[in-house]
Enzyme design. Sequence first.
Site, PDB file in Angstrom:
ATOM      1  CE  LYS A  83     -13.412 -16.196   1.785  1.00 20.91           C
ATOM      2  NZ  LYS A  83     -12.685 -15.764   0.569  1.00 20.91           N
ATOM      3  CE1 TYR A 110     -18.333 -14.886   0.773  1.00 25.49           C
ATOM      4  CE2 TYR A 110     -16.674 -15.633  -0.790  1.00 25.49           C
ATOM      5  CZ  TYR A 110     -17.077 -14.767   0.211  1.00 25.49           C
ATOM      6  OH  TYR A 110     -16.220 -13.787   0.665  1.00 25.49           O
TER       7      TYR A 110
HETATM    8  P1  NAD Z   1      -3.563 -11.088  -1.521  1.00 26.96           P
HETATM    9  O1  NAD Z   1      -2.663 -12.131  -2.068  1.00 26.96           O
HETATM   10  O2  NAD Z   1      -3.966  -9.967  -2.433  1.00 26.96           O
HETATM   11  O3  NAD Z   1      -2.944 -10.446  -0.211  1.00 26.96           O
HETATM   12  C1  NAD Z   1      -2.313 -11.241   0.765  1.00 26.96           C
HETATM   13  C2  NAD Z   1      -1.349 -10.390   1.546  1.00 26.96           C
HETATM   14  O4  NAD Z   1      -0.638 -11.235   2.438  1.00 26.96           O
HETATM   15  C3  NAD Z   1      -0.311  -9.691   0.667  1.00 26.96           C
HETATM   16  O5  NAD Z   1      -0.148  -8.359   1.072  1.00 26.96           O
HETATM   17  C4  NAD Z   1       0.957 -10.474   0.927  1.00 26.96           C
HETATM   18  O6  NAD Z   1       2.140  -9.684   0.807  1.00 26.96           O
HETATM   19  C5  NAD Z   1       0.755 -10.913   2.370  1.00 26.96           C
HETATM   20  N1  NAD Z   1       1.579 -12.069   2.729  1.00 26.96           N
HETATM   21  C6  NAD Z   1       2.314 -12.162   3.853  1.00 26.96           C
HETATM   22  N2  NAD Z   1       2.961 -13.324   3.881  1.00 26.96           N
HETATM   23  C7  NAD Z   1       2.655 -13.976   2.759  1.00 26.96           C
HETATM   24  C8  NAD Z   1       3.046 -15.229   2.221  1.00 26.96           C
HETATM   25  N3  NAD Z   1       3.877 -16.057   2.870  1.00 26.96           N
HETATM   26  N4  NAD Z   1       2.557 -15.584   1.027  1.00 26.96           N
HETATM   27  C9  NAD Z   1       1.684 -14.790   0.371  1.00 26.96           C
HETATM   28  N5  NAD Z   1       1.269 -13.572   0.827  1.00 26.96           N
HETATM   29  C10 NAD Z   1       1.765 -13.176   2.019  1.00 26.96           C
HETATM   30  O7  NAD Z   1      -4.849 -11.853  -0.961  1.00 26.96           O
HETATM   31  P2  NAD Z   1      -6.279 -11.247  -0.632  1.00 26.96           P
HETATM   32  O8  NAD Z   1      -7.164 -11.475  -1.800  1.00 26.96           O
HETATM   33  O9  NAD Z   1      -6.140  -9.878  -0.098  1.00 26.96           O
HETATM   34  O10 NAD Z   1      -6.766 -12.282   0.478  1.00 26.96           O
HETATM   35  C11 NAD Z   1      -6.338 -12.180   1.834  1.00 26.96           C
HETATM   36  C12 NAD Z   1      -7.415 -12.816   2.736  1.00 26.96           C
HETATM   37  O11 NAD Z   1      -8.633 -12.094   2.553  1.00 26.96           O
HETATM   38  C13 NAD Z   1      -7.744 -14.271   2.393  1.00 26.96           C
HETATM   39  O12 NAD Z   1      -8.095 -14.950   3.553  1.00 26.96           O
HETATM   40  C14 NAD Z   1      -8.969 -14.146   1.498  1.00 26.96           C
HETATM   41  O13 NAD Z   1      -9.814 -15.295   1.505  1.00 26.96           O
HETATM   42  C15 NAD Z   1      -9.668 -12.980   2.151  1.00 26.96           C
HETATM   43  N6  NAD Z   1     -10.569 -12.273   1.233  1.00 26.96           N
HETATM   44  C16 NAD Z   1     -11.843 -12.113   1.642  1.00 26.96           C
HETATM   45  C17 NAD Z   1     -12.740 -11.487   0.828  1.00 26.96           C
HETATM   46  C18 NAD Z   1     -14.145 -11.294   1.298  1.00 26.96           C
HETATM   47  O14 NAD Z   1     -14.997 -10.931   0.496  1.00 26.96           O
HETATM   48  N7  NAD Z   1     -14.428 -11.491   2.582  1.00 26.96           N
HETATM   49  C19 NAD Z   1     -12.347 -11.030  -0.433  1.00 26.96           C
HETATM   50  C20 NAD Z   1     -11.010 -11.192  -0.811  1.00 26.96           C
HETATM   51  C21 NAD Z   1     -10.123 -11.832   0.036  1.00 26.96           C
END
Ligand code: NAD
Length: 362
Positions: free
Chosen positions: A134, A218
């Site tokens: 999401k 949420y």
């Molecule tokens: P994050 O920034 O920690 O990780 C993102 C990943 O994408 C990184 O490994 C990064 O290297 C990669 N990436 C590839 N291309 C990129 C670009 N152009 N710019 C930035 N990053 C790039 O983010 P996250 O917190 O892991 O979130 C990722 C997804 O997961 C989002 O959609 C977020 O909403 C979702 N999420 C969901 C929950 C949940 O409870 N369901 C919790 C956290 C995150």
Amino acid sequence: MKKTRREFLKKTGIASSTALLAPSILRPFSWAQQRKLGVALVGLGYYSTDLLAPALQLTENCELRGIVTGSPQKIPIWQEKYGIKDKNVYNYTNFDKLANNPDIDIIYVVLPPSMHAEYTIRGANAGKHIWCEKPMAPSVADCEAMIKACRDNRVKLSIGYRCQHDPNIQAYMKVAKEKPFGKVKMITSAAGYFDGRSNHWKQNKALGGGAMGDMGVYALQGARLATGEEPISVLAQASTTRPEIYHEVEETMMFQLDFPSGAKAACHTSFGIQMNYLQVNYENGWLKMEPHSSYGGNKGSMSNGTIINYPLRSQQAKQMDEDALAVLNNTAPIVPGEEGLRDIRVVEAIYKSAAENCAIKL
Ligand code: NAD
């Protein structure tokens, strides 16, 4: 007595090489296969590293078998920790070669929201089932394209709304259905945390940042699931206390929703304020959840003395096991793409309302 896949294919005479090579959705099974499905995580950031990969060590119907990353330095760490084979390691350029890899059944897109549509569509075209985090995507058009690609390729699409797999959230969804306290009159819901970063995709519009898509969904889900209805009108206001960081996207969004039954919701989300609750006032009672959308320990109570406090080992493991079962049994996932789309329709209207400073009808 359990039949093996081979016995089933032999008996039904469908053991052609095409049937064996077809994407798993096309395989003619009416019961769960005995093997675990292979999952490839796409994007090895915070959520994959801290929550999904550890949860995939607890799952019974699927397991972590592949990774897709643009950061070569992460590869040996993940391979050593999770025993991932060389042939199951991909980057964003050779991603489409996943089509030829029978080890991987499911691609889990865990990237910034602006990248969800591209990797969902490429993954579906590679014949893999898709789990996507999401918010589903920044626009309704993206969500519709994702649903179409999965439908065209006859693969499943599940959105990572872990809370809908949580029995504590399902408890108030049941109240919405059975109406023991009469109609919903007013909902207050909030989801936010303090994000101290200044150069992350969450502050970047082009990458799909903003509090609304990240945490606001949420609060929105709380209102939609507690009423069991879709809003017919929204009125929203965006604001920031840190304009030096939040100049492309909102730090805080407040939004009101009107529902067909007459129920109203006042919802809040922020990257500057810790908040995590849901309150529902019915004609003849109330329900409160706090925390409401945490990874674990969501709990609440109702005016009739009912306590909502179901134990849950891992929300993410339950989510992925249930989504894997939907693939194995060829049934509808608990949170299909259409549910992600319903939220994004409202999110689009919220942004329009905030920009135009007026209520938007849905
Ligand atoms: P994050 O920034 O920690 O990780 C993102 C990943 O994408 C990184 O490994 C990064 O290297 C990669 N990436 C590839 N291309 C990129 C670009 N152009 N710019 C930035 N990053 C790039 O983010 P996250 O917190 O892991 O979130 C990722 C997804 O997961 C989002 O959609 C977020 O909403 C979702 N999420 C969901 C929950 C949940 O409870 N369901 C919790 C956290 C995150």
